[in-house]
Design a protein around this motif. Structure first.
Motif, PDB file in Angstrom:
ATOM      1  N   ASP A 221       9.762 -14.135  19.046  1.00  0.00           N
ATOM      2  CA  ASP A 221       8.828 -14.035  17.916  1.00  0.00           C
ATOM      3  C   ASP A 221       7.687 -13.113  18.328  1.00  0.00           C
ATOM      4  N   LYS A 222       7.505 -12.046  17.603  1.00  0.00           N
ATOM      5  CA  LYS A 222       6.506 -11.046  17.997  1.00  0.00           C
ATOM      6  C   LYS A 222       5.473 -10.864  16.894  1.00  0.00           C
ATOM      7  N   THR A 223       4.347 -10.290  17.290  1.00  0.00           N
ATOM      8  CA  THR A 223       3.319  -9.944  16.315  1.00  0.00           C
ATOM      9  C   THR A 223       3.055  -8.452  16.402  1.00  0.00           C
ATOM     10  N   TYR A 224       3.050  -7.788  15.254  1.00  0.00           N
ATOM     11  CA  TYR A 224       2.749  -6.355  15.212  1.00  0.00           C
ATOM     12  C   TYR A 224       1.513  -6.140  14.339  1.00  0.00           C
ATOM     13  N   LYS A 225       0.733  -5.132  14.711  1.00  0.00           N
ATOM     14  CA  LYS A 225      -0.427  -4.769  13.907  1.00  0.00           C
ATOM     15  C   LYS A 225      -0.121  -3.443  13.210  1.00  0.00           C
ATOM     16  N   LEU A 226      -0.463  -3.362  11.941  1.00  0.00           N
ATOM     17  CA  LEU A 226      -0.198  -2.141  11.177  1.00  0.00           C
ATOM     18  C   LEU A 226      -1.463  -1.687  10.463  1.00  0.00           C
ATOM     19  N   GLU A 227      -1.605  -0.378  10.385  1.00  0.00           N
ATOM     20  CA  GLU A 227      -2.650   0.158   9.499  1.00  0.00           C
ATOM     21  C   GLU A 227      -1.990   1.184   8.576  1.00  0.00           C
ATOM     22  N   PHE A 228      -2.381   1.121   7.303  1.00  0.00           N
ATOM     23  CA  PHE A 228      -1.788   2.015   6.300  1.00  0.00           C
ATOM     24  C   PHE A 228      -2.750   3.156   5.976  1.00  0.00           C
ATOM     25  N   LYS A 229      -2.154   4.266   5.491  1.00  0.00           N
ATOM     26  CA  LYS A 229      -2.998   5.416   5.161  1.00  0.00           C
ATOM     27  C   LYS A 229      -3.629   5.260   3.785  1.00  0.00           C
ATOM     28  N   THR A 230      -2.925   4.580   2.903  1.00  0.00           N
ATOM     29  CA  THR A 230      -3.433   4.478   1.521  1.00  0.00           C
ATOM     30  C   THR A 230      -3.480   3.016   1.080  1.00  0.00           C
ATOM     31  N   GLN A 231      -4.406   2.779   0.168  1.00  0.00           N
ATOM     32  CA  GLN A 231      -4.558   1.450  -0.437  1.00  0.00           C
ATOM     33  C   GLN A 231      -3.250   1.040  -1.129  1.00  0.00           C
ATOM     34  N   GLU A 232      -2.621   2.018  -1.768  1.00  0.00           N
ATOM     35  CA  GLU A 232      -1.393   1.750  -2.520  1.00  0.00           C
ATOM     36  C   GLU A 232      -0.287   1.206  -1.590  1.00  0.00           C
ATOM     37  N   SER A 233      -0.073   1.907  -0.476  1.00  0.00           N
ATOM     38  CA  SER A 233       0.940   1.453   0.480  1.00  0.00           C
ATOM     39  C   SER A 233       0.602   0.067   1.030  1.00  0.00           C
ATOM     40  N   PHE A 234      -0.675  -0.089   1.357  1.00  0.00           N
ATOM     41  CA  PHE A 234      -1.157  -1.367   1.912  1.00  0.00           C
ATOM     42  C   PHE A 234      -0.829  -2.525   0.963  1.00  0.00           C
ATOM     43  N   GLN A 235      -1.109  -2.316  -0.329  1.00  0.00           N
ATOM     44  CA  GLN A 235      -0.872  -3.372  -1.325  1.00  0.00           C
ATOM     45  C   GLN A 235       0.620  -3.598  -1.543  1.00  0.00           C
ATOM     46  N   GLN A 236       1.352  -2.516  -1.714  1.00  0.00           N
ATOM     47  CA  GLN A 236       2.776  -2.649  -2.035  1.00  0.00           C
ATOM     48  C   GLN A 236       3.553  -3.302  -0.886  1.00  0.00           C
ATOM     49  N   PHE A 237       3.163  -2.967   0.338  1.00  0.00           N
ATOM     50  CA  PHE A 237       3.861  -3.526   1.499  1.00  0.00           C
ATOM     51  C   PHE A 237       3.735  -5.060   1.534  1.00  0.00           C
ATOM     52  N   GLN A 238       2.586  -5.540   1.081  1.00  0.00           N
ATOM     53  CA  GLN A 238       2.355  -6.991   1.119  1.00  0.00           C
ATOM     54  C   GLN A 238       3.198  -7.768   0.113  1.00  0.00           C
ATOM     55  N   ALA A 239       3.835  -7.037  -0.798  1.00  0.00           N
ATOM     56  CA  ALA A 239       4.720  -7.710  -1.762  1.00  0.00           C
ATOM     57  C   ALA A 239       6.076  -8.045  -1.103  1.00  0.00           C
ATOM     58  N   LEU A 240       6.330  -7.458   0.089  1.00  0.00           N
ATOM     59  CA  LEU A 240       7.607  -7.720   0.769  1.00  0.00           C
ATOM     60  C   LEU A 240       7.603  -9.115   1.395  1.00  0.00           C
ATOM     61  N   ASP A 241       8.814  -9.542   1.708  1.00  0.00           N
ATOM     62  CA  ASP A 241       8.987 -10.915   2.197  1.00  0.00           C
ATOM     63  C   ASP A 241       8.813 -10.998   3.723  1.00  0.00           C
ATOM     64  N   TYR A 242       7.560 -10.901   4.172  1.00  0.00           N
ATOM     65  CA  TYR A 242       7.244 -11.063   5.593  1.00  0.00           C
ATOM     66  C   TYR A 242       6.083 -12.041   5.734  1.00  0.00           C
ATOM     67  N   LEU A 270       9.520   0.122   6.628  1.00  0.00           N
ATOM     68  CA  LEU A 270       8.289   0.890   6.887  1.00  0.00           C
ATOM     69  C   LEU A 270       8.421   2.372   6.509  1.00  0.00           C
ATOM     70  N   GLN A 271       9.644   2.858   6.501  1.00  0.00           N
ATOM     71  CA  GLN A 271       9.849   4.277   6.158  1.00  0.00           C
ATOM     72  C   GLN A 271       9.389   4.602   4.743  1.00  0.00           C
ATOM     73  N   HIS A 272       9.292   3.570   3.911  1.00  0.00           N
ATOM     74  CA  HIS A 272       8.926   3.810   2.511  1.00  0.00           C
ATOM     75  C   HIS A 272       7.417   3.717   2.258  1.00  0.00           C
ATOM     76  N   TYR A 273       6.647   3.554   3.336  1.00  0.00           N
ATOM     77  CA  TYR A 273       5.190   3.383   3.163  1.00  0.00           C
ATOM     78  C   TYR A 273       4.448   4.350   4.074  1.00  0.00           C
ATOM     79  N   ASP A 274       3.199   4.657   3.674  1.00  0.00           N
ATOM     80  CA  ASP A 274       2.369   5.554   4.496  1.00  0.00           C
ATOM     81  C   ASP A 274       1.686   4.739   5.603  1.00  0.00           C
TER      82      ASP A 274
END
Ligand SMILES: Nc1ncnc2c1ncn2[C@@H]1O[C@H](COP(=O)(O)OP(=O)(O)OP(=O)(O)O)[C@@H](O)[C@H]1O
Length: 300
Positions: A221-242, A270-274
């Motif tokens: 079980d691992k923890t990763y930290k991510l930062e997005f380039k755009t607000q849009e990517s940041f929001q949309q990514f959170q709709a995924l099941d993680y 992740l390839q689909h997000y900035d």
């Protein structure tokens, strides 16, 4: 019965001080850490294991010997470093160390000298005039030179500088290779992480958690930290099941907890997000300890 067995060990000093219901099982060859803040009960537990104080209730056994009733027998195969070192007066380190070897009837002065050299200890100095660090090194040399089957060490690296702490860690690892059993108390996370197979955490005289170090450091079980380039990517990514934690809107950052078996799915997604960056947050014992203690405080 385990090699070291503490069964509901209790020393009640009144006013909720002391240790209560300590039950621990340690196998032969294990290096076991007892970790807690000041006054948690580490020394009180260890002193009962050495037979120096009588439990109010419960029992401690080492290799089948009752630590209270058979403390003399236990000293025949146990080396001990106390939390507070009080040496006899008027002796040099050398006379003290040689006497310890003679008294124990095991170990050798050759091995002792080698350990002193590694610890950079001038054993010709008078015990009375030794600095705190020198006294600690002398106590360590006395414990490690005997080749004892068991080492019981109460905050053994107190007063050692970081380089000498590394020597101490090597000495523990050598004991482990020889199949010797080590029980140590500490609040130095790095040394616990590097030496202990298992750890118990003690707070207010009670064991609040136990862990196997390998499970913590090499968990799938691992923890990763991510930062997005755009607000849009940041929001949309959170709709995924993680499973997301530490979501920071203002920094477009979040953490994701994920098992190794799902990592390919995450990479594909992740390839689909900035994404600006993506890095693993390594687990360490310090963070684990801090979380356990925080949770305990929140439950009070
Ligand atoms: N002889 C004693 N009489 C009364 N209370 C005691 C005695 N020895 C220890 N205590 C209390 O028992 C509790 C546990 O103390 P202990 O010394 O075992 O903790 P510790 O984890 O070793 O702390 P430290 O890291 O400061 O050495 C503390 O509340 C302490 O005040």
């Amino acid at each position: 019965m385990a090699y070291i067995d503490l069964e509901n060990l209790t020393k009640d000093y009144g006013q909720d001080r002391g240790v209560f219901d300590i039950s621990l099982s340690i196998e032969q060859g294990e290096t076991f850490g007892l970790v807690g803040i000041n006054g948690a009960g580490k020394t009180t537990t260890i002193r009962q294991m050495m037979g120096f104080i009588k439990p109010s209730s419960g029992q401690a056994f080492i290799n089948g010997n009752d630590c209270q009733k058979n403390s003399a027998r236990i000293k025949q195969f146990v080396s001990y470093v106390p939390g507070e070192i009080n040496f006899p007066a008027d002796k040099t380190g050398e006379t003290f160390l040689k006497r310890q070897i003679e008294k124990a009837g095991r170990g050798s002065w050759e091995r002792c000298k080698e350990i002193c050299e590694r610890l950079q200890l001038d054993y010709t100095a008078g015990l009375k005039t030794m600095s705190k660090g020198m006294k600690q090194k002398t106590a360590l040399a006395a414990a490690f030179c005997l080749g004892s089957d068991v080492l019981i060490l109460d905050e053994p690296s107190t007063g050692l500088d970081p380089l000498m702490r590394d020597v101490f860690i090597d000495l523990i690892k050598e004991e482990k290779k020889l199949g010797h059993t080590v029980f140590l108390s500490s609040h130095i996370f790095e040394e616990i992480e590097q030496t202990c197979d298992r750890v118990a955490m003690i707070k207010d005289g009670r064991i609040i958690d136990q862990l196997t170090m390998n499970d913590l450091l090499h968990s799938k079980d691992k923890t990763y930290k991510l930062e997005f380039k755009t607000q849009e990517s940041f929001q949309q990514f959170q709709a995924l099941d993680y499973t997301f934690t530490d979501v920071k809107e203002e920094d477009l950052q979040l953490k994701i907890n994920i098992n190794d078996q799902d990592i390919n799915r995450l990479m594909d997604d992740l390839q689909h997000y900035d994404v600006l960056f993506f890095k693993e947050i390594k687990r360490n014992f310090e963070d684990y300890f801090t979380n356990v203690f925080k949770e305990e405080v929140n439950h009070v």
